[in-house]
Design an enzyme around this catalytic site. Sequence first.
Site, PDB file in Angstrom:
ATOM      1  N   CYS A  87      -1.337   0.734   7.401  1.00  0.00           N
ATOM      2  CA  CYS A  87      -2.771   0.439   7.584  1.00  0.00           C
ATOM      3  C   CYS A  87      -3.218  -0.808   6.821  1.00  0.00           C
ATOM      4  CB  CYS A  87      -3.633   1.624   7.140  1.00  0.00           C
ATOM      5  SG  CYS A  87      -3.375   3.118   8.117  1.00  0.00           S
ATOM      6  N   ARG A  88      -3.270  -0.721   5.486  1.00  0.00           N
ATOM      7  CA  ARG A  88      -3.870  -1.796   4.693  1.00  0.00           C
ATOM      8  C   ARG A  88      -2.958  -2.998   4.496  1.00  0.00           C
ATOM      9  NH1 ARG A  88      -5.249   2.080  -0.185  1.00  0.00           N
ATOM     10  NH2 ARG A  88      -3.313   2.952   0.665  1.00  0.00           N
ATOM     11  N   SER A  89      -1.736  -2.777   4.001  1.00  0.00           N
ATOM     12  CA  SER A  89      -0.898  -3.943   3.678  1.00  0.00           C
ATOM     13  C   SER A  89      -0.445  -4.734   4.907  1.00  0.00           C
ATOM     14  CB  SER A  89       0.283  -3.558   2.776  1.00  0.00           C
ATOM     15  OG  SER A  89       1.114  -2.598   3.367  1.00  0.00           O
TER      16      SER A  89
ATOM     17  N   ASN B 155       2.352   1.394   4.256  1.00  0.00           N
ATOM     18  CA  ASN B 155       2.667   0.113   4.922  1.00  0.00           C
ATOM     19  C   ASN B 155       2.436   0.193   6.438  1.00  0.00           C
ATOM     20  OD1 ASN B 155       5.540  -2.080   5.419  1.00  0.00           O
ATOM     21  ND2 ASN B 155       3.433  -2.658   5.067  1.00  0.00           N
TER      22      ASN B 155
ATOM     23  N   CYS C 193       0.867  -1.184   0.000  1.00  0.00           N
ATOM     24  CA  CYS C 193       0.000   0.000   0.000  1.00  0.00           C
ATOM     25  C   CYS C 193       0.899   1.228   0.000  1.00  0.00           C
ATOM     26  CB  CYS C 193      -0.982  -0.025   1.168  1.00  0.00           C
ATOM     27  SG  CYS C 193      -0.219  -0.029   2.813  1.00  0.00           S
TER      28      CYS C 193
ATOM     29  N   ASP D 294      -8.220   3.778   1.366  1.00  0.00           N
ATOM     30  CA  ASP D 294      -7.252   4.139   2.393  1.00  0.00           C
ATOM     31  C   ASP D 294      -8.013   4.587   3.647  1.00  0.00           C
ATOM     32  OD1 ASP D 294      -5.330   5.238   3.966  1.00  0.00           O
ATOM     33  OD2 ASP D 294      -4.439   6.465   2.387  1.00  0.00           O
TER      34      ASP D 294
HETATM   35  P1  4NP Z   1      -1.756   2.766   4.144  1.00  0.00           P
HETATM   36  O1  4NP Z   1      -2.422   4.085   4.748  1.00  0.00           O
HETATM   37  O2  4NP Z   1      -1.228   3.136   2.775  1.00  0.00           O
HETATM   38  O3  4NP Z   1      -2.898   1.811   4.066  1.00  0.00           O
HETATM   39  O4  4NP Z   1      -0.663   2.344   5.100  1.00  0.00           O
HETATM   40  C1  4NP Z   1      -1.763   5.321   4.852  1.00  0.00           C
HETATM   41  C2  4NP Z   1      -0.963   5.558   5.926  1.00  0.00           C
HETATM   42  C3  4NP Z   1      -0.339   6.788   6.076  1.00  0.00           C
HETATM   43  C4  4NP Z   1      -0.537   7.765   5.125  1.00  0.00           C
HETATM   44  C5  4NP Z   1      -1.349   7.514   4.033  1.00  0.00           C
HETATM   45  C6  4NP Z   1      -1.946   6.289   3.901  1.00  0.00           C
HETATM   46  N1  4NP Z   1       0.080   9.033   5.287  1.00  0.00           N
HETATM   47  O5  4NP Z   1      -0.186   9.914   4.452  1.00  0.00           O
HETATM   48  O6  4NP Z   1       0.848   9.224   6.235  1.00  0.00           O
END
Ligand code: 4NP
Length: 145
Positions: free
Chosen positions: A8-10, A6, A3, A117
């Site tokens: 939240c989702r992955s 790295n 993602c 997200d």
């Molecule tokens: P992820 O979510 O891609 O599912 O890990 C996010 C985590 C942090 C951010 C964006 C998306 N950020 O902008 O910090």
Amino acid sequence: MVCLGNICRSPLAEGILASKLDPELYFIDSAGTSGHHNGELPDRRSIAIAREHGLNLTNQRSRKFVKEDFEDFDYIYVMDNSNYRDVVSLANSEEQKNKVDRIMNAVFPGENVDVPDPYYGGNDGFKHVYKMLDDACNIIVTKLS
Ligand code: 4NP
């Protein structure tokens, strides 16, 4: 599993798929395209929803996706179309490019559905993401075996 951050989702996708496969036969990992959260634990909301389902994500640390991952992994599942573009831009052959797919294509073939997200939303977003990833991983497991 890839993602953006790295965190939240992955990490959830990694934990869910790992729980469904024999660790002696499959190596599952996750990474982010941004590298902005390098070394961090998964988001506490991902840790919490995983824990509700009996999964522990606290051994995971965020890392950036690197070109070598194309050599180390047979399948690269990305969470959304933006991740897809970022990862494919690092591929240096058609074979590497063909390893990459949006994870929800396991459930909705060819539809390129994003796993949303959940970072800026509330706990419901994480619940929704968990369910989407669990559905996708169930199908991935049946295809692998
Ligand atoms: P992820 O979510 O891609 O599912 O890990 C996010 C985590 C942090 C951010 C964006 C998306 N950020 O902008 O910090």
